[in-house]
Design a protein around this motif. Sequence first.
Motif, PDB file in Angstrom:
ATOM      1  N   LEU A 176       0.806  -1.220   0.000  1.00  0.00           N
ATOM      2  CA  LEU A 176       0.000   0.000   0.000  1.00  0.00           C
ATOM      3  C   LEU A 176       0.843   1.275   0.000  1.00  0.00           C
ATOM      4  O   LEU A 176       0.363   2.328  -0.431  1.00  0.00           O
ATOM      5  CB  LEU A 176      -0.950   0.010   1.202  1.00  0.00           C
ATOM      6  CG  LEU A 176      -2.084  -1.002   1.149  1.00  0.00           C
ATOM      7  CD1 LEU A 176      -2.810  -1.058   2.500  1.00  0.00           C
ATOM      8  CD2 LEU A 176      -3.051  -0.670   0.034  1.00  0.00           C
ATOM      9  N   GLU A 177       2.092   1.184   0.430  1.00  0.00           N
ATOM     10  CA  GLU A 177       2.983   2.348   0.441  1.00  0.00           C
ATOM     11  C   GLU A 177       3.644   2.609  -0.910  1.00  0.00           C
ATOM     12  O   GLU A 177       4.211   3.677  -1.122  1.00  0.00           O
ATOM     13  CB  GLU A 177       4.059   2.189   1.524  1.00  0.00           C
ATOM     14  CG  GLU A 177       3.516   2.271   2.935  1.00  0.00           C
ATOM     15  CD  GLU A 177       2.825   3.583   3.239  1.00  0.00           C
ATOM     16  OE1 GLU A 177       3.333   4.655   2.820  1.00  0.00           O
ATOM     17  OE2 GLU A 177       1.763   3.546   3.884  1.00  0.00           O
ATOM     18  N   LEU A 178       3.572   1.655  -1.824  1.00  0.00           N
ATOM     19  CA  LEU A 178       4.173   1.845  -3.144  1.00  0.00           C
ATOM     20  C   LEU A 178       3.356   2.872  -3.918  1.00  0.00           C
ATOM     21  O   LEU A 178       2.135   2.817  -3.936  1.00  0.00           O
ATOM     22  CB  LEU A 178       4.238   0.508  -3.885  1.00  0.00           C
ATOM     23  CG  LEU A 178       5.029  -0.580  -3.171  1.00  0.00           C
ATOM     24  CD1 LEU A 178       4.871  -1.911  -3.893  1.00  0.00           C
ATOM     25  CD2 LEU A 178       6.492  -0.205  -3.024  1.00  0.00           C
ATOM     26  N   TYR A 215       7.654  -2.425  -9.561  1.00  0.00           N
ATOM     27  CA  TYR A 215       8.622  -3.280 -10.256  1.00  0.00           C
ATOM     28  C   TYR A 215       9.815  -3.568  -9.348  1.00  0.00           C
ATOM     29  O   TYR A 215      10.272  -4.712  -9.242  1.00  0.00           O
ATOM     30  CB  TYR A 215       9.094  -2.643 -11.563  1.00  0.00           C
ATOM     31  CG  TYR A 215       8.193  -2.927 -12.734  1.00  0.00           C
ATOM     32  CD1 TYR A 215       8.289  -4.127 -13.437  1.00  0.00           C
ATOM     33  CD2 TYR A 215       7.234  -2.006 -13.149  1.00  0.00           C
ATOM     34  CE1 TYR A 215       7.466  -4.398 -14.527  1.00  0.00           C
ATOM     35  CE2 TYR A 215       6.407  -2.270 -14.225  1.00  0.00           C
ATOM     36  CZ  TYR A 215       6.528  -3.461 -14.912  1.00  0.00           C
ATOM     37  OH  TYR A 215       5.708  -3.743 -15.981  1.00  0.00           O
ATOM     38  N   LYS A 216      10.336  -2.549  -8.690  1.00  0.00           N
ATOM     39  CA  LYS A 216      11.499  -2.733  -7.815  1.00  0.00           C
ATOM     40  C   LYS A 216      11.173  -3.656  -6.641  1.00  0.00           C
ATOM     41  O   LYS A 216      11.937  -4.580  -6.332  1.00  0.00           O
ATOM     42  CB  LYS A 216      11.983  -1.375  -7.295  1.00  0.00           C
ATOM     43  CG  LYS A 216      12.629  -0.519  -8.350  1.00  0.00           C
ATOM     44  CD  LYS A 216      12.975   0.848  -7.791  1.00  0.00           C
ATOM     45  CE  LYS A 216      13.574   1.744  -8.861  1.00  0.00           C
ATOM     46  NZ  LYS A 216      13.837   3.103  -8.352  1.00  0.00           N
ATOM     47  N   PHE A 217      10.051  -3.399  -5.977  1.00  0.00           N
ATOM     48  CA  PHE A 217       9.679  -4.189  -4.804  1.00  0.00           C
ATOM     49  C   PHE A 217       9.417  -5.641  -5.172  1.00  0.00           C
ATOM     50  O   PHE A 217       9.964  -6.563  -4.562  1.00  0.00           O
ATOM     51  CB  PHE A 217       8.447  -3.566  -4.123  1.00  0.00           C
ATOM     52  CG  PHE A 217       7.989  -4.328  -2.908  1.00  0.00           C
ATOM     53  CD1 PHE A 217       8.756  -4.346  -1.753  1.00  0.00           C
ATOM     54  CD2 PHE A 217       6.795  -5.016  -2.916  1.00  0.00           C
ATOM     55  CE1 PHE A 217       8.333  -5.046  -0.624  1.00  0.00           C
ATOM     56  CE2 PHE A 217       6.362  -5.720  -1.790  1.00  0.00           C
ATOM     57  CZ  PHE A 217       7.136  -5.735  -0.643  1.00  0.00           C
ATOM     58  N   PHE A 218       8.594  -5.855  -6.192  1.00  0.00           N
ATOM     59  CA  PHE A 218       8.247  -7.220  -6.560  1.00  0.00           C
ATOM     60  C   PHE A 218       9.426  -7.972  -7.179  1.00  0.00           C
ATOM     61  O   PHE A 218       9.521  -9.192  -7.053  1.00  0.00           O
ATOM     62  CB  PHE A 218       7.009  -7.253  -7.455  1.00  0.00           C
ATOM     63  CG  PHE A 218       5.746  -7.067  -6.671  1.00  0.00           C
ATOM     64  CD1 PHE A 218       5.134  -8.144  -6.050  1.00  0.00           C
ATOM     65  CD2 PHE A 218       5.180  -5.817  -6.518  1.00  0.00           C
ATOM     66  CE1 PHE A 218       3.975  -7.980  -5.304  1.00  0.00           C
ATOM     67  CE2 PHE A 218       4.022  -5.638  -5.780  1.00  0.00           C
ATOM     68  CZ  PHE A 218       3.422  -6.722  -5.161  1.00  0.00           C
ATOM     69  N   THR A 241      10.054 -14.248  -7.611  1.00  0.00           N
ATOM     70  CA  THR A 241      10.724 -14.650  -8.853  1.00  0.00           C
ATOM     71  C   THR A 241       9.919 -14.095 -10.028  1.00  0.00           C
ATOM     72  O   THR A 241       8.740 -13.740  -9.874  1.00  0.00           O
ATOM     73  CB  THR A 241      10.794 -16.182  -8.980  1.00  0.00           C
ATOM     74  OG1 THR A 241       9.467 -16.690  -9.134  1.00  0.00           O
ATOM     75  CG2 THR A 241      11.473 -16.817  -7.781  1.00  0.00           C
ATOM     76  N   ALA A 242      10.547 -14.059 -11.183  1.00  0.00           N
ATOM     77  CA  ALA A 242       9.839 -13.592 -12.380  1.00  0.00           C
ATOM     78  C   ALA A 242       8.619 -14.468 -12.653  1.00  0.00           C
ATOM     79  O   ALA A 242       7.552 -13.961 -13.008  1.00  0.00           O
ATOM     80  CB  ALA A 242      10.778 -13.591 -13.586  1.00  0.00           C
ATOM     81  N   ASN A 243       8.748 -15.775 -12.460  1.00  0.00           N
ATOM     82  CA  ASN A 243       7.617 -16.675 -12.696  1.00  0.00           C
ATOM     83  C   ASN A 243       6.473 -16.435 -11.718  1.00  0.00           C
ATOM     84  O   ASN A 243       5.305 -16.543 -12.097  1.00  0.00           O
ATOM     85  CB  ASN A 243       8.063 -18.146 -12.641  1.00  0.00           C
ATOM     86  CG  ASN A 243       8.819 -18.568 -13.882  1.00  0.00           C
ATOM     87  OD1 ASN A 243       8.689 -17.956 -14.937  1.00  0.00           O
ATOM     88  ND2 ASN A 243       9.606 -19.613 -13.759  1.00  0.00           N
ATOM     89  N   GLU A 244       6.790 -16.122 -10.468  1.00  0.00           N
ATOM     90  CA  GLU A 244       5.729 -15.816  -9.487  1.00  0.00           C
ATOM     91  C   GLU A 244       4.964 -14.558  -9.892  1.00  0.00           C
ATOM     92  O   GLU A 244       3.734 -14.526  -9.826  1.00  0.00           O
ATOM     93  CB  GLU A 244       6.330 -15.649  -8.089  1.00  0.00           C
ATOM     94  CG  GLU A 244       6.816 -16.943  -7.478  1.00  0.00           C
ATOM     95  CD  GLU A 244       7.654 -16.760  -6.230  1.00  0.00           C
ATOM     96  OE1 GLU A 244       7.689 -17.713  -5.428  1.00  0.00           O
ATOM     97  OE2 GLU A 244       8.288 -15.692  -6.051  1.00  0.00           O
ATOM     98  N   ILE A 245       5.684 -13.541 -10.305  1.00  0.00           N
ATOM     99  CA  ILE A 245       5.035 -12.295 -10.736  1.00  0.00           C
ATOM    100  C   ILE A 245       4.173 -12.552 -11.968  1.00  0.00           C
ATOM    101  O   ILE A 245       3.024 -12.107 -12.043  1.00  0.00           O
ATOM    102  CB  ILE A 245       6.087 -11.199 -11.023  1.00  0.00           C
ATOM    103  CG1 ILE A 245       6.815 -10.824  -9.739  1.00  0.00           C
ATOM    104  CG2 ILE A 245       5.426  -9.972 -11.657  1.00  0.00           C
ATOM    105  CD1 ILE A 245       8.054  -9.972  -9.944  1.00  0.00           C
ATOM    106  N   LYS A 246       4.705 -13.303 -12.925  1.00  0.00           N
ATOM    107  CA  LYS A 246       3.941 -13.606 -14.137  1.00  0.00           C
ATOM    108  C   LYS A 246       2.695 -14.423 -13.817  1.00  0.00           C
ATOM    109  O   LYS A 246       1.635 -14.198 -14.411  1.00  0.00           O
ATOM    110  CB  LYS A 246       4.826 -14.329 -15.154  1.00  0.00           C
ATOM    111  CG  LYS A 246       5.858 -13.407 -15.784  1.00  0.00           C
ATOM    112  CD  LYS A 246       6.772 -14.139 -16.738  1.00  0.00           C
ATOM    113  CE  LYS A 246       7.804 -13.167 -17.296  1.00  0.00           C
ATOM    114  NZ  LYS A 246       8.748 -13.814 -18.192  1.00  0.00           N
TER     115      LYS A 246
END
Length: 103
Positions: free
Chosen positions: A19-21, A28-31, A36-41
Motif C-alpha cells: 500500500l505504500e508503493l 517493479y522494484k519491490f516485486f 521470482t519472475a515466474n511468481e510475478i507472471k
Amino acid sequence: MSLEKWKDREIDQLFEAVLELKTLDDCYKFFDDLCTANEIKSLAQRLEVARMLELGHTYSKIESETGASTATISRVKRCLNYGTDGYKLALERLGAAENRDDE
C-alpha cells in the motif's frame, strides 16, 4: 475460507508495504526483490484470467491468449463466484483508473 485464518503480523506488514508503493516503478522494484519472475507472471496471469472471465470470454479463448491452464481458469472462476470479491474489487478500481486516464 475466512481471511482471519491466515491473517498475521507478517502478512499485515507485506500488505502495508504494498500500500505504500506509489508508482509502477516502485512496484517493479519491490516485486523484483520479493518474487521470482515466474511468481510475478503467475499473479499477473491470474488477474488477466479474472478480467477475461468478467468480460465473458470462453475458457478456450482465455487459455489461448494467456497460456493459463484450465485448472487455473477454473480456480479463478471459483474465486470470482464464491471468493471474497478481491478480484472484482481490483478490477473495478483498475477500470475506474482507466476511465480517469481517458478523461
